[in-house]
Scaffold this motif. Structure first.
Motif, PDB file in Angstrom:
ATOM      1  N   GLU A  45       0.819  -1.217   0.000  1.00 27.44           N
ATOM      2  CA  GLU A  45       0.000   0.000   0.000  1.00 27.44           C
ATOM      3  C   GLU A  45       0.854   1.269   0.000  1.00 27.44           C
ATOM      4  O   GLU A  45       0.449   2.306  -0.547  1.00 27.44           O
ATOM      5  N   ASN A  46       2.043   1.169   0.593  1.00 29.96           N
ATOM      6  CA  ASN A  46       2.917   2.343   0.721  1.00 29.96           C
ATOM      7  C   ASN A  46       4.134   2.267  -0.192  1.00 29.96           C
ATOM      8  O   ASN A  46       5.102   2.997   0.010  1.00 29.96           O
ATOM      9  N   ARG A  47       4.087   1.415  -1.210  1.00 31.13           N
ATOM     10  CA  ARG A  47       5.296   1.118  -1.991  1.00 31.13           C
ATOM     11  C   ARG A  47       5.878   2.333  -2.706  1.00 31.13           C
ATOM     12  O   ARG A  47       7.086   2.428  -2.871  1.00 31.13           O
ATOM     13  N   THR A  48       5.032   3.268  -3.104  1.00 36.32           N
ATOM     14  CA  THR A  48       5.577   4.424  -3.836  1.00 36.32           C
ATOM     15  C   THR A  48       6.333   5.395  -2.926  1.00 36.32           C
ATOM     16  O   THR A  48       6.969   6.332  -3.412  1.00 36.32           O
ATOM     17  N   GLU A  49       6.274   5.165  -1.617  1.00 31.26           N
ATOM     18  CA  GLU A  49       7.041   5.990  -0.683  1.00 31.26           C
ATOM     19  C   GLU A  49       8.489   5.504  -0.557  1.00 31.26           C
ATOM     20  O   GLU A  49       9.311   6.163   0.074  1.00 31.26           O
ATOM     21  N   PHE A  50       8.768   4.316  -1.143  1.00 33.63           N
ATOM     22  CA  PHE A  50      10.109   3.746  -1.053  1.00 33.63           C
ATOM     23  C   PHE A  50      10.822   3.841  -2.394  1.00 33.63           C
ATOM     24  O   PHE A  50      10.200   4.024  -3.444  1.00 33.63           O
ATOM     25  N   ARG A  51      12.120   3.635  -2.353  1.00 28.29           N
ATOM     26  CA  ARG A  51      12.896   3.596  -3.582  1.00 28.29           C
ATOM     27  C   ARG A  51      14.022   2.569  -3.413  1.00 28.29           C
ATOM     28  O   ARG A  51      14.730   2.562  -2.410  1.00 28.29           O
ATOM     29  N   GLY A  52      14.166   1.713  -4.417  1.00 32.68           N
ATOM     30  CA  GLY A  52      15.259   0.750  -4.426  1.00 32.68           C
ATOM     31  C   GLY A  52      15.127  -0.366  -3.416  1.00 32.68           C
ATOM     32  O   GLY A  52      16.123  -1.002  -3.054  1.00 32.68           O
ATOM     33  N   VAL A  53      13.907  -0.667  -2.968  1.00 31.05           N
ATOM     34  CA  VAL A  53      13.681  -1.753  -2.014  1.00 31.05           C
ATOM     35  C   VAL A  53      13.433  -3.048  -2.781  1.00 31.05           C
ATOM     36  O   VAL A  53      12.772  -3.054  -3.835  1.00 31.05           O
ATOM     37  N   THR A  54      13.969  -4.159  -2.275  1.00 31.49           N
ATOM     38  CA  THR A  54      13.711  -5.473  -2.873  1.00 31.49           C
ATOM     39  C   THR A  54      13.078  -6.388  -1.827  1.00 31.49           C
ATOM     40  O   THR A  54      13.305  -6.236  -0.625  1.00 31.49           O
ATOM     41  N   VAL A  55      12.272  -7.335  -2.304  1.00 33.92           N
ATOM     42  CA  VAL A  55      11.689  -8.372  -1.457  1.00 33.92           C
ATOM     43  C   VAL A  55      12.059  -9.712  -2.070  1.00 33.92           C
ATOM     44  O   VAL A  55      11.842  -9.936  -3.269  1.00 33.92           O
ATOM     45  N   SER A  56      12.622 -10.615  -1.259  1.00 36.17           N
ATOM     46  CA  SER A  56      13.042 -11.921  -1.759  1.00 36.17           C
ATOM     47  C   SER A  56      12.476 -13.025  -0.883  1.00 36.17           C
ATOM     48  O   SER A  56      12.431 -12.896   0.344  1.00 36.17           O
ATOM     49  N   GLN A  57      12.069 -14.110  -1.517  1.00 36.12           N
ATOM     50  CA  GLN A  57      11.602 -15.286  -0.781  1.00 36.12           C
ATOM     51  C   GLN A  57      11.515 -16.472  -1.738  1.00 36.12           C
ATOM     52  O   GLN A  57      11.659 -16.331  -2.953  1.00 36.12           O
ATOM     53  N   ILE A  58      11.268 -17.621  -1.169  1.00 36.94           N
ATOM     54  CA  ILE A  58      10.977 -18.836  -1.933  1.00 36.94           C
ATOM     55  C   ILE A  58       9.464 -19.043  -1.946  1.00 36.94           C
ATOM     56  O   ILE A  58       8.801 -18.909  -0.915  1.00 36.94           O
ATOM     57  N   LEU A  59       8.928 -19.337  -3.096  1.00 35.32           N
ATOM     58  CA  LEU A  59       7.541 -19.759  -3.283  1.00 35.32           C
ATOM     59  C   LEU A  59       6.507 -18.815  -2.671  1.00 35.32           C
ATOM     60  O   LEU A  59       5.754 -19.185  -1.768  1.00 35.32           O
ATOM     61  N   PRO A  60       6.439 -17.566  -3.135  1.00 31.78           N
ATOM     62  CA  PRO A  60       5.364 -16.676  -2.670  1.00 31.78           C
ATOM     63  C   PRO A  60       3.997 -17.233  -3.068  1.00 31.78           C
ATOM     64  O   PRO A  60       3.840 -17.815  -4.143  1.00 31.78           O
ATOM     65  N   LEU A  61       3.029 -17.030  -2.190  1.00 30.86           N
ATOM     66  CA  LEU A  61       1.711 -17.617  -2.419  1.00 30.86           C
ATOM     67  C   LEU A  61       0.617 -16.596  -2.701  1.00 30.86           C
ATOM     68  O   LEU A  61      -0.429 -16.955  -3.232  1.00 30.86           O
ATOM     69  N   ARG A  62       0.847 -15.333  -2.343  1.00 38.15           N
ATOM     70  CA  ARG A  62      -0.195 -14.319  -2.511  1.00 38.15           C
ATOM     71  C   ARG A  62       0.237 -13.268  -3.536  1.00 38.15           C
ATOM     72  O   ARG A  62       1.399 -12.878  -3.578  1.00 38.15           O
ATOM     73  N   PRO A  63      -0.697 -12.763  -4.333  1.00 42.16           N
ATOM     74  CA  PRO A  63      -0.370 -11.728  -5.329  1.00 42.16           C
ATOM     75  C   PRO A  63      -0.359 -10.329  -4.702  1.00 42.16           C
ATOM     76  O   PRO A  63      -1.239  -9.504  -4.964  1.00 42.16           O
ATOM     77  N   PHE A  64       0.635 -10.063  -3.884  1.00 41.57           N
ATOM     78  CA  PHE A  64       0.692  -8.775  -3.192  1.00 41.57           C
ATOM     79  C   PHE A  64       0.774  -7.621  -4.193  1.00 41.57           C
ATOM     80  O   PHE A  64       1.318  -7.755  -5.293  1.00 41.57           O
ATOM     81  N   GLY A  65       0.291  -6.461  -3.767  1.00 43.95           N
ATOM     82  CA  GLY A  65       0.237  -5.295  -4.642  1.00 43.95           C
ATOM     83  C   GLY A  65       1.588  -4.808  -5.114  1.00 43.95           C
ATOM     84  O   GLY A  65       1.693  -4.182  -6.180  1.00 43.95           O
ATOM     85  N   TYR A  66       2.663  -5.073  -4.344  1.00 41.24           N
ATOM     86  CA  TYR A  66       3.978  -4.600  -4.779  1.00 41.24           C
ATOM     87  C   TYR A  66       4.478  -5.356  -6.007  1.00 41.24           C
ATOM     88  O   TYR A  66       5.436  -4.918  -6.662  1.00 41.24           O
ATOM     89  N   LEU A  67       3.838  -6.480  -6.347  1.00 42.16           N
ATOM     90  CA  LEU A  67       4.201  -7.220  -7.562  1.00 42.16           C
ATOM     91  C   LEU A  67       3.574  -6.506  -8.763  1.00 42.16           C
ATOM     92  O   LEU A  67       2.599  -6.965  -9.356  1.00 42.16           O
ATOM     93  N   ASP A  68       4.176  -5.381  -9.093  1.00 45.18           N
ATOM     94  CA  ASP A  68       3.597  -4.447 -10.054  1.00 45.18           C
ATOM     95  C   ASP A  68       4.710  -3.933 -10.965  1.00 45.18           C
ATOM     96  O   ASP A  68       5.648  -3.286 -10.489  1.00 45.18           O
ATOM     97  N   PRO A  69       4.647  -4.221 -12.266  1.00 49.49           N
ATOM     98  CA  PRO A  69       5.721  -3.775 -13.158  1.00 49.49           C
ATOM     99  C   PRO A  69       5.867  -2.255 -13.224  1.00 49.49           C
ATOM    100  O   PRO A  69       6.933  -1.755 -13.587  1.00 49.49           O
TER     101      PRO A  69
END
Length: 431
Positions: A45-69
């Motif tokens: 929800e607050n992703r546009t307030e950040f810059r250059g942040v990465t999220v890493s994991q194995i086997l994500p299960l939910r389509p979170f909003g930050y998964l946005d091209p």
């Protein structure tokens, strides 16, 4: 300050907790159901307030909003292993990925080769000593916690409190978010006649007293269903799911004959239904450990009679397995397949099974091929391959020459493709 006083002082709303994340941070989240939805939703929800942040994991299960091209300059996913929500982005190029053996990920964190500035994870309620359990997924997360500058836990009463090396003390935590939504549940895959036929070939070669590693998928779970007449099986695995739980309930898995940690199972993440999560809670018969304990080929291979069962999408006539991409298109990731193939090869009396249907797309494409499709990511090498099973049989490639391997694999290919495979093998001077 007591543990409970620290807890109260660190309790925050999710939006306030993600304010602790700085621009340029590398966020690490656990595998699968261990991902903290409330925290990652607040980040989204607050992703546009950040810059250059990465999220890493194995086997994500939910389509979170930050998964946005359109917002990757703010928050980008960099996968250790793809899931349904991240696969399209990886194939389109706006999701990146790290190739690595699952077993080596903790070492990569400790050596600073994988970044871990922030760890976010699901956790059980705190015990009276100030400890939380992240037993759903200690995997690489415990090692990432050692490196992280910020640790944010999402405490949920549905998360099981597990035993093993999977505990985090309140002193290590910077912020706590509470949520009580039900944990995600992942049921058993669909099992059809092809899967049952493959499973039958494999099950026949698993003796009483064997120790099992079972991968995820229809064929591995079909194998589980055909082991109900076995006796005194043990479990040392990457993932524990409802299939293994069914063997425990049937009295088939006792762990009595394990020469390592007799009497208990070991795993690094759980993925199943509420029934499984309840079984995991405060259960001394199950230990949840980081992946460098469960998957390390030397440690896992010290179990006698270790039998591993994992799937692949394509195999060539030398025995090379393409389990993580469709040609050049990434599909999943390296995971622990190679870890357990190598472990089973080390194990006294062990066997490593790679399983696959002989065809795809309605029997129009053979999964046994002369050479892997161009660009295919090789998951299990020709030097590590042991047993291969399709619905038409099982062959052992370990110790066979290239010529013998080609003939053996053609023998378990779909009959409609055997003549073509033989012709191609002749052109390649394999037979």
């Amino acid at each position: 300050m007591t543990a409970q006083q620290q807890y109260s002082a660190k309790l925050r709303e999710a939006g306030d907790a993600v304010d602790l994340i700085e621009n340029g941070s590398a966020i690490v989240a656990p595998t699968g159901v261990g991902e903290p939805p409330t925290i990652l939703e607040a980040l989204s929800e607050n992703r546009t307030e950040f810059r250059g942040v990465t999220v890493s994991q194995i086997l994500p299960l939910r389509p979170f909003g930050y998964l946005d091209p359109d917002t990757v300059e703010h928050v980008r996913h960099v996968a250790y292993f793809l899931g349904g929500p991240t696969r399209p982005g990886a194939q389109a190029g706006w999701v990146d990925y790290y190739p690595s053996y699952f077993s080596e990920m903790p070492a990569l964190f400790r050596e600073g080769l994988l970044p871990a500035d922030v760890v976010v994870a699901m956790a059980s309620p705190m015990d009276k000593h100030g400890y939380f359990s992240i037993g759903l997924t200690p995997d690489y997360t415990m090692a990432a916690l050692e490196r992280a500058k910020v640790v944010i836990l999402e405490v949920n009463p549905g998360v099981p409190y597990c035993y093993g090396h999977c505990h985090v003390h309140i002193d290590q935590v910077d912020a706590i978010v509470e949520d009580d939504r039900p944990l995600l549940e992942v049921g058993l895959p669909t099992i059809g006649p092809v899967q049952e036929a493959i499973a039958g070939h494999v099950a026949d070669l698993i003796p009483d007293g064997a120790t099992l590693q079972i991968g995820y998928g229809g064929i591995p779970d079909a194998v589980v269903m055909q082991l109900l007449e076995k006796r005194d099986l043990g479990v040392h695995t990457e993932m524990i799911g409802d299939g293994i739980l069914s063997l425990v309930e049937a009295g088939v898995v006792t762990n009595r004959r394990k020469n390592v940690s007799p009497g208990s199972m070991r795993a690094t993440f759980g993925l199943g239904t509420r029934k499984l999560y309840d079984y995991m809670d405060h259960n001394p018969a199950l230990e949840m450990h980081p992946v460098d304990i469960t998957n390390d080929p030397y440690l896992a291979g010290s179990h006698d009679n270790l039998h591993s069962i994992n799937g692949t999408m394509q195999i060539d006539l030398l025995g090379q397995c393409g389990s993580e991409s469709l040609g050049v298109k990434p599909y999943s990731g390296t995971g622990g397949q190679s870890d357990f193939v190598r472990a089973s090869n080390r194990s006294r009396g062990g066997k490593a099974f790679i399983v696959l249907p002989s065809t795809a797309k309605g029997d129009t494409i053979s999964r046994i091929v002369p050479t892997l499709s161009p660009g295919t990511h090789v998951s299990t090498s020709k030097n590590d391959i042991d047993h291969v099973a399709t619905e038409f049989g099982v062959v052992r490639l370990r110790g066979l020459s290239a010529r013998e391997r080609a003939r053996a694999l053609i023998g378990i290919a779909h009959p409609d493709f055997r003549a073509e495979l033989t012709e191609q093998a002749e052109k390649l001077h394999l037979i």
